[in-house]
Enzyme design. Structure first.
Site, PDB file in Angstrom:
ATOM      1  N   SER A 212     -22.931   0.246   1.954  1.00 40.46           N
ATOM      2  CA  SER A 212     -24.397   0.351   1.971  1.00 40.46           C
ATOM      3  C   SER A 212     -25.077  -0.917   1.468  1.00 40.46           C
ATOM      4  CB  SER A 212     -24.818   1.510   1.059  1.00 40.46           C
ATOM      5  OG  SER A 212     -24.266   1.291  -0.238  1.00 40.46           O
ATOM      6  N   GLY A 213     -24.310  -1.839   0.899  1.00 39.47           N
ATOM      7  CA  GLY A 213     -24.912  -3.001   0.242  1.00 39.47           C
ATOM      8  C   GLY A 213     -25.513  -4.005   1.210  1.00 39.47           C
TER       9      GLY A 213
ATOM     10  N   LEU B 125     -16.402   3.904  -7.419  1.00 43.75           N
ATOM     11  CA  LEU B 125     -15.517   2.961  -8.119  1.00 43.75           C
ATOM     12  C   LEU B 125     -14.965   3.546  -9.410  1.00 43.75           C
ATOM     13  CD1 LEU B 125     -17.650  -0.309  -7.765  1.00 43.75           C
ATOM     14  CD2 LEU B 125     -15.471   0.158  -6.630  1.00 43.75           C
TER      15      LEU B 125
ATOM     16  N   THR C  92     -16.526  -5.478  -1.733  1.00 44.92           N
ATOM     17  CA  THR C  92     -17.855  -6.000  -2.102  1.00 44.92           C
ATOM     18  C   THR C  92     -18.524  -5.136  -3.161  1.00 44.92           C
ATOM     19  OG1 THR C  92     -19.390  -4.795  -0.645  1.00 44.92           O
ATOM     20  CG2 THR C  92     -18.135  -6.583   0.359  1.00 44.92           C
ATOM     21  N   ALA C  93     -18.120  -3.871  -3.295  1.00 43.40           N
ATOM     22  CA  ALA C  93     -18.844  -2.930  -4.162  1.00 43.40           C
ATOM     23  C   ALA C  93     -18.807  -3.357  -5.625  1.00 43.40           C
ATOM     24  CB  ALA C  93     -18.247  -1.526  -4.022  1.00 43.40           C
ATOM     25  N   SER C  94     -19.960  -3.439  -6.223  1.00 44.89           N
ATOM     26  CA  SER C  94     -20.099  -3.769  -7.647  1.00 44.89           C
ATOM     27  C   SER C  94     -21.591  -3.692  -7.946  1.00 44.89           C
ATOM     28  CB  SER C  94     -19.613  -5.205  -7.890  1.00 44.89           C
ATOM     29  OG  SER C  94     -19.217  -5.396  -9.218  1.00 44.89           O
TER      30      SER C  94
ATOM     31  N   SER D 101     -18.803 -14.109  -7.388  1.00 47.81           N
ATOM     32  CA  SER D 101     -20.149 -14.668  -7.525  1.00 47.81           C
ATOM     33  C   SER D 101     -20.072 -16.020  -8.223  1.00 47.81           C
ATOM     34  CB  SER D 101     -20.996 -13.705  -8.370  1.00 47.81           C
ATOM     35  OG  SER D 101     -22.209 -14.296  -8.739  1.00 47.81           O
TER      36      SER D 101
ATOM     37  N   LYS E  47     -18.993  -9.739 -13.501  1.00 49.67           N
ATOM     38  CA  LYS E  47     -18.396 -10.400 -12.337  1.00 49.67           C
ATOM     39  C   LYS E  47     -17.197 -11.257 -12.755  1.00 49.67           C
ATOM     40  CE  LYS E  47     -19.532  -9.973  -8.698  1.00 49.67           C
ATOM     41  NZ  LYS E  47     -19.070  -8.908  -7.788  1.00 49.67           N
TER      42      LYS E  47
ATOM     43  N   VAL F  30     -28.031 -14.996  -2.806  1.00 52.61           N
ATOM     44  CA  VAL F  30     -27.956 -14.628  -1.388  1.00 52.61           C
ATOM     45  C   VAL F  30     -29.298 -14.056  -0.932  1.00 52.61           C
ATOM     46  CG1 VAL F  30     -26.695 -13.310   0.340  1.00 52.61           C
ATOM     47  CG2 VAL F  30     -25.513 -14.066  -1.737  1.00 52.61           C
TER      48      VAL F  30
HETATM   49  P1  NAP Z   1     -26.114  -4.412  -3.362  1.00 56.08           P
HETATM   50  O1  NAP Z   1     -26.920  -4.366  -2.124  1.00 56.08           O
HETATM   51  O2  NAP Z   1     -26.710  -3.877  -4.602  1.00 56.08           O
HETATM   52  O3  NAP Z   1     -24.720  -3.715  -3.073  1.00 56.08           O
HETATM   53  C1  NAP Z   1     -23.877  -3.285  -4.098  1.00 56.08           C
HETATM   54  C2  NAP Z   1     -22.941  -2.254  -3.507  1.00 56.08           C
HETATM   55  O4  NAP Z   1     -22.057  -1.795  -4.526  1.00 56.08           O
HETATM   56  C3  NAP Z   1     -23.677  -1.024  -2.966  1.00 56.08           C
HETATM   57  O5  NAP Z   1     -23.051  -0.594  -1.784  1.00 56.08           O
HETATM   58  C4  NAP Z   1     -23.471  -0.005  -4.097  1.00 56.08           C
HETATM   59  O6  NAP Z   1     -23.510   1.347  -3.635  1.00 56.08           O
HETATM   60  C5  NAP Z   1     -22.057  -0.374  -4.498  1.00 56.08           C
HETATM   61  N1  NAP Z   1     -21.749   0.202  -5.816  1.00 56.08           N
HETATM   62  C6  NAP Z   1     -22.327  -0.069  -6.994  1.00 56.08           C
HETATM   63  N2  NAP Z   1     -21.788   0.702  -7.959  1.00 56.08           N
HETATM   64  C7  NAP Z   1     -20.841   1.469  -7.353  1.00 56.08           C
HETATM   65  C8  NAP Z   1     -19.944   2.476  -7.785  1.00 56.08           C
HETATM   66  N3  NAP Z   1     -19.899   2.889  -9.068  1.00 56.08           N
HETATM   67  N4  NAP Z   1     -19.115   3.053  -6.877  1.00 56.08           N
HETATM   68  C9  NAP Z   1     -19.142   2.675  -5.588  1.00 56.08           C
HETATM   69  N5  NAP Z   1     -19.976   1.738  -5.092  1.00 56.08           N
HETATM   70  C10 NAP Z   1     -20.817   1.149  -5.975  1.00 56.08           C
HETATM   71  O7  NAP Z   1     -25.705  -5.900  -3.704  1.00 56.08           O
HETATM   72  P2  NAP Z   1     -25.191  -7.101  -2.811  1.00 56.08           P
HETATM   73  O8  NAP Z   1     -26.112  -8.214  -3.054  1.00 56.08           O
HETATM   74  O9  NAP Z   1     -24.893  -6.687  -1.413  1.00 56.08           O
HETATM   75  O10 NAP Z   1     -23.856  -7.403  -3.595  1.00 56.08           O
HETATM   76  C11 NAP Z   1     -22.576  -7.173  -3.035  1.00 56.08           C
HETATM   77  C12 NAP Z   1     -21.595  -7.972  -3.853  1.00 56.08           C
HETATM   78  O11 NAP Z   1     -21.953  -9.353  -3.795  1.00 56.08           O
HETATM   79  C13 NAP Z   1     -21.576  -7.616  -5.341  1.00 56.08           C
HETATM   80  O12 NAP Z   1     -20.238  -7.671  -5.764  1.00 56.08           O
HETATM   81  C14 NAP Z   1     -22.402  -8.728  -5.988  1.00 56.08           C
HETATM   82  O13 NAP Z   1     -22.018  -8.940  -7.308  1.00 56.08           O
HETATM   83  C15 NAP Z   1     -22.039  -9.892  -5.101  1.00 56.08           C
HETATM   84  N6  NAP Z   1     -23.002 -11.002  -5.091  1.00 56.08           N
HETATM   85  C16 NAP Z   1     -24.294 -10.817  -4.678  1.00 56.08           C
HETATM   86  C17 NAP Z   1     -25.166 -11.903  -4.661  1.00 56.08           C
HETATM   87  C18 NAP Z   1     -26.605 -11.784  -4.209  1.00 56.08           C
HETATM   88  O14 NAP Z   1     -27.397 -12.706  -4.454  1.00 56.08           O
HETATM   89  N7  NAP Z   1     -26.983 -10.713  -3.521  1.00 56.08           N
HETATM   90  C19 NAP Z   1     -24.730 -13.158  -5.106  1.00 56.08           C
HETATM   91  C20 NAP Z   1     -23.403 -13.309  -5.514  1.00 56.08           C
HETATM   92  C21 NAP Z   1     -22.550 -12.223  -5.494  1.00 56.08           C
HETATM   93  P3  NAP Z   1     -24.905   2.184  -3.630  1.00 56.08           P
HETATM   94  O15 NAP Z   1     -25.661   1.717  -2.408  1.00 56.08           O
HETATM   95  O16 NAP Z   1     -24.474   3.578  -3.549  1.00 56.08           O
HETATM   96  O17 NAP Z   1     -25.630   1.828  -4.907  1.00 56.08           O
END
Ligand code: NAP
Length: 346
Positions: free
Chosen positions: A13-14, A62, A81-83, A125, A159, A187
């Site tokens: 979903s992220g 998770l 990717t989930a976090s 990250s 992270k 991102v």
């Molecule tokens: P996001 O849209 O918030 O996505 C996070 C995902 O993790 C969602 O699908 C969320 O599910 C899932 N999640 C969180 N807690 C969970 C749990 N307890 N069990 C199962 N799933 C869980 O964020 P994103 O930006 O796409 O980030 C994805 C990854 O990229 C992460 O690891 C983040 O640290 C990394 N990242 C992001 C950026 C950025 O700028 N966006 C930069 C560097 C790294 P729900 O939808 O159910 O909440």
């Protein structure tokens, strides 16, 4: 196509994962995505081209031991990717660190049990590389964040610990799969879902009068479509290995605001006062104590410093080319208007 087996994408979903799934489907792969709610809650995924035939959504959390065993069974590639990606949380241990670290271990255990997984592509990250810029240093994949803690930048801490746990697991268990890590900077880009990602929210806030002035602060940016591309390249490039710092360009807040103005968004409540000089930096450090705890900490450790990094490894080894951030930024804003996160005009 390098596999006919489903590619598992955790956190489907992220913001980033949805783009990865779209790309995988476009390239003919079958995808098994993990979500927390019922699959019907994600029409933006179920409506993707090819989803009807080749996308399966399965519920998993998770924090549930063994939750991914059945899901990963039979997959050759897993994109983890989930976090949780949030900056100001109530309880850093339970809200960030536990799901990030225990979740990573849970997913890797399932990869090991499966016997089928060949490679896991892990979304880490820049936060695992450092939590503060150092104007005298160029950061690379060799650097590790050693400063964060539960009190200091807990998201960065989560992270870092999660990526360390992944590498430790791979070293310790000597299993049959390898690990490739993508370390994106900020991102941005269009969202496939109605929700507003933490990084896009920062752009929205800059355009909505949340920031009192232009600070001496800069960030690396990368478009979400390029981050998705990097994940696919990390899967498909046999020789891919180690970590990949994933950032296209660095922008100072001054340049960011100027770009937004020149891209047709000058009527929005962009910060006008220039606080990017020495006096402004001192003032902002003082004002940072009026912000939510972790935002304040971010300002204090980032303001007045230049972020320098080297993205040569991803360019050369994965052969990626990044889209210009000016284009990405314009599309991000138009997309936030489309989803109703920003008004049409001000
Ligand atoms: P996001 O849209 O918030 O996505 C996070 C995902 O993790 C969602 O699908 C969320 O599910 C899932 N999640 C969180 N807690 C969970 C749990 N307890 N069990 C199962 N799933 C869980 O964020 P994103 O930006 O796409 O980030 C994805 C990854 O990229 C992460 O690891 C983040 O640290 C990394 N990242 C992001 C950026 C950025 O700028 N966006 C930069 C560097 C790294 P729900 O939808 O159910 O909440």
């Amino acid at each position: 196509m390098i596999t006919t087996k489903p590619v598992c994408v955790t956190g489907a979903s992220g913001f980033i994962a949805a783009h990865i799934i779209r790309d995988l489907l476009d390239r003919g792969y079958s995808v098994r995505g993990t979500v927390r709610k019922s699959p019907q809650s994600y029409p933006f995924l179920l409506g993707l081209s090819g989803a009807k035939e080749r996308l399966e959504l399965v519920q998993a959390d998770l924090l549930t031991a063994g939750a991914y065993d059945r899901i990963i069974e039979g997959c050759e590639y897993v994109m983890h990717t989930a976090s949780p990606y949030e900056i100001n949380v109530k309880n850093p241990q339970t809200d960030l660190v536990d799901p990030a670290v225990n979740g990573t271990e849970t997913v890797l255990e399932s990869c090991q049990k499966s016997g089928s997984v060949k490679r896991i592509i892990f979304t880490s990250s820049i936060a695992a590389i450092t939590d503060e810029p150092n104007s005298m240093k160029v950061f690379t994949e060799k650097d590790w964040n050693t400063m964060s803690s539960l009190e200091r930048h807990p998201y960065h801490y989560s992270k870092t610990l999660a990526e360390r746990a992944a590498w430790d697991f791979v070293m310790r268990k000597r299993q049959n799969f390898d690990l490739v890590v993508i370390n994106p900077f900020m991102v941005i880009g269009p969202s496939l879902s109605p929700s507003l990602n933490t990084t896009n929210r920062m752009i929205r806030d800059i355009m909505s009068g949340v920031y009192p002035g232009i600070m001496d602060i800069n960030w690396g940016f990368v478009d979400v479509r390029d981050v998705a591309k990097a994940h696919l390249l990390a899967m498909e490039t046999d020789t891919a290995s180690g970590r990949y710092l994933c950032s296209a360009e660095t922008l100072h807040m001054k340049g960011l605001v100027a770009l937004l103005k020149s891209s047709g968004f000058s009527t929005y409540a962009l910060p006008k006062v220039d606080l990017s000089g020495k006096a402004g930096t001192i003032l902002m450090k003082v004002l940072s104590y009026t912000q939510p705890r972790d935002t304040g900490m971010y300002i204090r450790t980032n303001i007045g410093r230049t972020f320098r990094y080297d993205n040569a490894k991803i360019l050369h080894e994965l052969g990626i080319s990044f889209m210009p951030i000016k284009d990405s930024l314009t599309e991000t804003v138009k997309d936030m208007i489309r989803w109703g996160h920003l008004p049409q005009s001000r």
